[in-house]
Design a protein around this motif. Structure first.
Motif, PDB file in Angstrom:
ATOM      1  N   ASP A  16       8.306  -9.014  -2.961  1.00 39.11           N
ATOM      2  CA  ASP A  16       7.068  -8.231  -3.404  1.00 39.11           C
ATOM      3  C   ASP A  16       5.988  -9.204  -3.563  1.00 39.11           C
ATOM      4  OD1 ASP A  16       5.213  -6.393  -4.501  1.00 39.11           O
ATOM      5  OD2 ASP A  16       6.179  -6.041  -6.170  1.00 39.11           O
ATOM      6  N   MET A  17       4.928  -8.735  -2.504  1.00 39.75           N
ATOM      7  CA  MET A  17       3.469  -9.573  -2.851  1.00 39.75           C
ATOM      8  C   MET A  17       2.480  -8.850  -3.094  1.00 39.75           C
ATOM      9  SD  MET A  17       3.937 -12.227   0.498  1.00 39.75           S
ATOM     10  CE  MET A  17       5.203 -13.378   0.687  1.00 39.75           C
ATOM     11  N   SER A  18       2.716  -7.586  -3.760  1.00 41.04           N
ATOM     12  CA  SER A  18       1.771  -6.900  -4.118  1.00 41.04           C
ATOM     13  C   SER A  18       0.526  -7.335  -4.957  1.00 41.04           C
ATOM     14  CB  SER A  18       2.125  -5.302  -4.454  1.00 41.04           C
ATOM     15  OG  SER A  18       2.984  -5.496  -5.620  1.00 41.04           O
ATOM     16  N   LYS A  19       0.908  -8.173  -5.768  1.00 41.93           N
ATOM     17  CA  LYS A  19       0.194  -8.664  -7.074  1.00 41.93           C
ATOM     18  C   LYS A  19      -1.132  -9.592  -6.195  1.00 41.93           C
ATOM     19  CE  LYS A  19       2.719 -12.585  -8.278  1.00 41.93           C
ATOM     20  NZ  LYS A  19       3.447 -13.237  -9.619  1.00 41.93           N
ATOM     21  N   PHE A  20      -0.695 -10.237  -4.853  1.00 42.72           N
ATOM     22  CA  PHE A  20      -1.539 -10.876  -4.307  1.00 42.72           C
ATOM     23  C   PHE A  20      -2.632 -10.111  -3.350  1.00 42.72           C
ATOM     24  CE2 PHE A  20       2.294 -13.291  -4.934  1.00 42.72           C
ATOM     25  CZ  PHE A  20       1.654 -14.425  -5.598  1.00 42.72           C
ATOM     26  N   GLY A  21      -2.294  -8.770  -3.328  1.00 40.93           N
ATOM     27  CA  GLY A  21      -3.326  -7.951  -2.493  1.00 40.93           C
ATOM     28  C   GLY A  21      -2.907  -6.513  -2.755  1.00 40.93           C
ATOM     29  N   PRO A  22      -3.180  -6.097  -3.995  1.00 41.06           N
ATOM     30  CA  PRO A  22      -3.170  -4.693  -4.234  1.00 41.06           C
ATOM     31  C   PRO A  22      -3.417  -3.534  -3.397  1.00 41.06           C
ATOM     32  CG  PRO A  22      -4.008  -5.817  -6.179  1.00 41.06           C
ATOM     33  CD  PRO A  22      -4.269  -6.945  -4.894  1.00 41.06           C
ATOM     34  N   LYS A  23      -4.534  -3.778  -2.729  1.00 38.44           N
ATOM     35  CA  LYS A  23      -5.158  -2.713  -1.740  1.00 38.44           C
ATOM     36  C   LYS A  23      -4.558  -2.828  -0.233  1.00 38.44           C
ATOM     37  CE  LYS A  23      -9.726  -2.002  -4.024  1.00 38.44           C
ATOM     38  NZ  LYS A  23     -11.059  -2.098  -3.994  1.00 38.44           N
ATOM     39  N   ALA A  24      -4.383  -4.350  -0.129  1.00 33.74           N
ATOM     40  CA  ALA A  24      -3.934  -4.554   1.244  1.00 33.74           C
ATOM     41  C   ALA A  24      -2.368  -4.469   1.422  1.00 33.74           C
ATOM     42  CB  ALA A  24      -4.252  -5.881   1.590  1.00 33.74           C
ATOM     43  N   HIS A  25      -1.606  -4.688   0.368  1.00 39.55           N
ATOM     44  CA  HIS A  25      -0.165  -4.526   0.596  1.00 39.55           C
ATOM     45  C   HIS A  25       0.482  -3.068   0.555  1.00 39.55           C
ATOM     46  CE1 HIS A  25       3.956  -5.203  -1.140  1.00 39.55           C
ATOM     47  NE2 HIS A  25       3.935  -6.591  -0.525  1.00 39.55           N
ATOM     48  N   VAL A  26       0.904  -2.999   1.851  1.00 43.02           N
ATOM     49  CA  VAL A  26       1.365  -1.566   2.231  1.00 43.02           C
ATOM     50  C   VAL A  26       2.748  -1.652   1.839  1.00 43.02           C
ATOM     51  CG1 VAL A  26       2.256  -0.022   4.272  1.00 43.02           C
ATOM     52  CG2 VAL A  26       0.201  -1.575   4.297  1.00 43.02           C
ATOM     53  N   ALA A  27       3.767  -2.476   1.887  1.00 40.38           N
ATOM     54  CA  ALA A  27       5.021  -2.626   1.536  1.00 40.38           C
ATOM     55  C   ALA A  27       5.676  -4.118   1.612  1.00 40.38           C
ATOM     56  CB  ALA A  27       6.088  -1.480   2.097  1.00 40.38           C
ATOM     57  N   ALA A  28       6.871  -4.211   1.038  1.00 36.18           N
ATOM     58  CA  ALA A  28       7.327  -5.432   1.419  1.00 36.18           C
ATOM     59  C   ALA A  28       8.654  -5.485   2.199  1.00 36.18           C
ATOM     60  CB  ALA A  28       7.419  -6.241   0.128  1.00 36.18           C
ATOM     61  N   SER A  29       8.751  -6.418   2.992  1.00 36.36           N
ATOM     62  CA  SER A  29      10.581  -6.495   3.578  1.00 36.36           C
ATOM     63  C   SER A  29      11.049  -7.457   2.345  1.00 36.36           C
ATOM     64  CB  SER A  29      10.307  -6.942   4.870  1.00 36.36           C
ATOM     65  OG  SER A  29      11.551  -7.273   5.475  1.00 36.36           O
ATOM     66  N   SER A  30      12.041  -7.159   1.458  1.00 32.38           N
ATOM     67  CA  SER A  30      12.404  -7.650   0.542  1.00 32.38           C
ATOM     68  C   SER A  30      13.791  -8.035   0.842  1.00 32.38           C
ATOM     69  CB  SER A  30      12.287  -6.995  -0.795  1.00 32.38           C
ATOM     70  OG  SER A  30      10.846  -6.957  -0.914  1.00 32.38           O
ATOM     71  N   ILE A  31      14.293  -9.442   0.249  1.00 26.65           N
ATOM     72  CA  ILE A  31      15.646  -9.755   0.689  1.00 26.65           C
ATOM     73  C   ILE A  31      16.354  -9.955  -0.943  1.00 26.65           C
ATOM     74  CG2 ILE A  31      17.329 -11.415   1.427  1.00 26.65           C
ATOM     75  CD1 ILE A  31      15.179 -12.382   3.254  1.00 26.65           C
ATOM     76  N   ASP A  32      17.536  -9.203  -0.856  1.00 23.89           N
ATOM     77  CA  ASP A  32      18.102  -9.553  -2.316  1.00 23.89           C
ATOM     78  C   ASP A  32      19.410 -10.462  -1.908  1.00 23.89           C
ATOM     79  OD1 ASP A  32      19.775  -9.583  -4.516  1.00 23.89           O
ATOM     80  OD2 ASP A  32      20.029  -7.378  -4.585  1.00 23.89           O
ATOM     81  N   TRP A  33      19.259 -11.743  -1.931  1.00 25.73           N
ATOM     82  CA  TRP A  33      20.181 -12.905  -1.636  1.00 25.73           C
ATOM     83  C   TRP A  33      21.392 -12.659  -2.511  1.00 25.73           C
ATOM     84  CZ3 TRP A  33      20.206 -15.149   3.063  1.00 25.73           C
ATOM     85  CH2 TRP A  33      18.879 -15.105   3.390  1.00 25.73           C
ATOM     86  N   ASN A  34      21.334 -12.280  -3.852  1.00 24.53           N
ATOM     87  CA  ASN A  34      22.391 -12.145  -4.737  1.00 24.53           C
ATOM     88  C   ASN A  34      23.420 -11.308  -4.067  1.00 24.53           C
ATOM     89  OD1 ASN A  34      23.675 -13.094  -7.207  1.00 24.53           O
ATOM     90  ND2 ASN A  34      23.535 -11.023  -7.911  1.00 24.53           N
ATOM     91  N   VAL A  35      23.262 -10.332  -3.179  1.00 22.32           N
ATOM     92  CA  VAL A  35      24.250  -9.620  -2.648  1.00 22.32           C
ATOM     93  C   VAL A  35      25.333 -10.647  -2.124  1.00 22.32           C
ATOM     94  CG1 VAL A  35      24.782  -7.926  -0.829  1.00 22.32           C
ATOM     95  CG2 VAL A  35      22.918  -7.664  -2.408  1.00 22.32           C
ATOM     96  N   TYR A  36      24.960 -11.693  -1.297  1.00 28.57           N
ATOM     97  CA  TYR A  36      25.874 -12.622  -0.655  1.00 28.57           C
ATOM     98  C   TYR A  36      26.388 -13.494  -1.982  1.00 28.57           C
ATOM     99  CZ  TYR A  36      27.526 -15.906   2.459  1.00 28.57           C
ATOM    100  OH  TYR A  36      28.519 -16.807   2.953  1.00 28.57           O
ATOM    101  N   TYR A  37      25.339 -14.239  -2.567  1.00 28.37           N
ATOM    102  CA  TYR A  37      25.673 -15.336  -3.735  1.00 28.37           C
ATOM    103  C   TYR A  37      26.606 -14.869  -4.475  1.00 28.37           C
ATOM    104  CZ  TYR A  37      21.758 -18.040  -1.571  1.00 28.37           C
ATOM    105  OH  TYR A  37      20.899 -18.492  -0.574  1.00 28.37           O
ATOM    106  N   GLY A  38      26.651 -13.685  -5.176  1.00 28.69           N
ATOM    107  CA  GLY A  38      27.460 -13.389  -6.155  1.00 28.69           C
ATOM    108  C   GLY A  38      28.905 -13.275  -5.542  1.00 28.69           C
TER     109      GLY A  38
END
Length: 376
Positions: A257-279
């Motif tokens: 999530d990078m929304s705090k760096f561009g509250p108006k510009a940020h449409v959405a974020a392609s976000s990874i949850d690495w713990n699905v694998y690491y765990g």
């Protein structure tokens, strides 16, 4: 506490024996008293993570470190984690760090960028009792596994949203290094956009680094100057989103999530949850079930998703994204299905052919709709 408790009991026993002797009583020596002793606490599994960039507060390395913290929370005192950040991909630097971590007693070591592959292979040979895990590469060994996330699935969904949100139909990508992983993301973004706007085009500026906020900002500014009104990135800092905010265009967060760096510009974020694998991999080592191999997970496994939507994202776009997400997961709407051409007009997938992983790992071209040539 256990040692002081044992000493007190032994002292009491000695006092009693001496007291009996002083009274002149001759009795058979009693059997030694049973003193409760706790089972030895197993030594914590030492797990190390090597990062290509600084942890920071957004992006690729930030997402890995967030998962590291989740591992600590999940396994408690069964594990002890450490990390080394900003390790260059140069063979000598990476090898030194991996060798040092193995020498410190870490039994599971994760290397989180493509450029670490050869260094990890070399060090793994010298430490056969250590388990190594390499992100985004393709080589394995008896004690070296490979893992990756289908980032192109998040890029595709971002492209669908970009195609719906762009006013000009001109999209831009700030790209890191021209390897198949990054080319897949650029192409999937473009395929998503053109699935809702067949006239959409994508322009690319390469910075040839994973993390360089200055160059990322310059690249974003260049693309905006060319008329691009929606930006995606395959780089690690939030500079692209910040630039989009300043210039009044739209952008997508990458890896987190990078929304705090561009509250108006940020449409959405392609976000990874690495713990699905690491765990799962940490659990496998603790249970003596770890095996080498290759893993490539995505939307279906919950390892990546497009989320952190802007509050202004229209409901019809959200609905469409959910339909496309489900179509990718259940296979009813594959991203890579022919007929598919590259941007020179050459057919790369025949009619109704769905790309397999071998095809995806070998991508070295731009699809139709991406301007320019892939760097040599």
């Amino acid at each position: 506490m256990m040692m002081s408790r044992r000493k007190s009991l032994l002292a009491a026993v000695s006092f009693a024996v001496l007291g009996l002797a002083a009274c002149g009583k001759k009795e058979e020596a009693a059997s030694a008293p049973s003193v409760p002793v706790s089972a030895a606490t197993p030594e914590a599994l030492k797990v190390a993570f090597v990062y290509v960039g600084p942890v920071g507060d957004a992006g690729w390395t930030y997402a890995h470190d967030a998962a590291r913290k989740q591992v600590e929370a999940q396994f408690g005192d069964k594990v002890k984690t450490t990390f080394v950040e900003s390790v260059p991909e140069s063979a000598a630097d990476a090898e030194r760090v991996f060798r040092d971590l193995a020498g410190q007693g870490n039994k599971l070591i994760f290397g989180t960028t493509f450029g670490y592959m050869e260094a990890m292979l070399k060090v793994a040979k010298d430490f056969p009792d250590v388990k190594f895990e390499h992100a985004t590469g393709f080589k394995t060994a008896d004690n070296l596994a490979q893992y990756d996330v289908r980032t192109y699935e998040g890029a595709y969904l971002a492209g669908v949203a970009a195609g719906k949100m762009s006013q000009s139909g001109k999209l831009g990508v700030v790209a890191s290094v021209p390897i198949p992983e990054v080319l897949r993301n650029i192409n999937a973004f473009t395929l998503g956009a053109r699935s809702v706007n067949p006239n959409a085009t994508t322009r690319v500026v390469w910075v040839n680094k994973w993390f360089d906020p200055g160059k990322e900002r310059e690249a974003a500014t260049t693309l905006i100057g060319q008329g691009v009104d929606v930006l995606m990135q395959n780089t690690d800092s939030a500079a692209v989103v910040q630039t989009a905010e300043e210039k009044g265009v739209l952008a997508f967060g990458w890896d987190s999530d990078m929304s705090k760096f561009g509250p108006k510009a940020h449409v959405a974020a392609s976000s990874i949850d690495w713990n699905v694998y690491y765990g799962k991999r940490v659990a496998a080592v603790l249970e003596n079930k770890w095996q080498t191999g290759s893993t490539w997970w995505g939307l279906k496994e919950g390892m990546i998703d497009l989320k952190h939507y802007n509050a202004t994202l229209p409901e019809d776009v959200k609905k469409l994204l959910e339909e496309r997400r489900q179509g990718v997961i259940d296979g009813s709407r594959p991203i890579w299905k022919g007929p598919l051409k590259d941007n020179t007009g050459k057919e790369v997938l025949g009619k109704d052919v769905v790309a397999d992983d071998k095809f995806l790992h070998a991508i070295k071209f731009y699809v139709e709709g991406v301007d320019g040539k892939v760097p040599g």
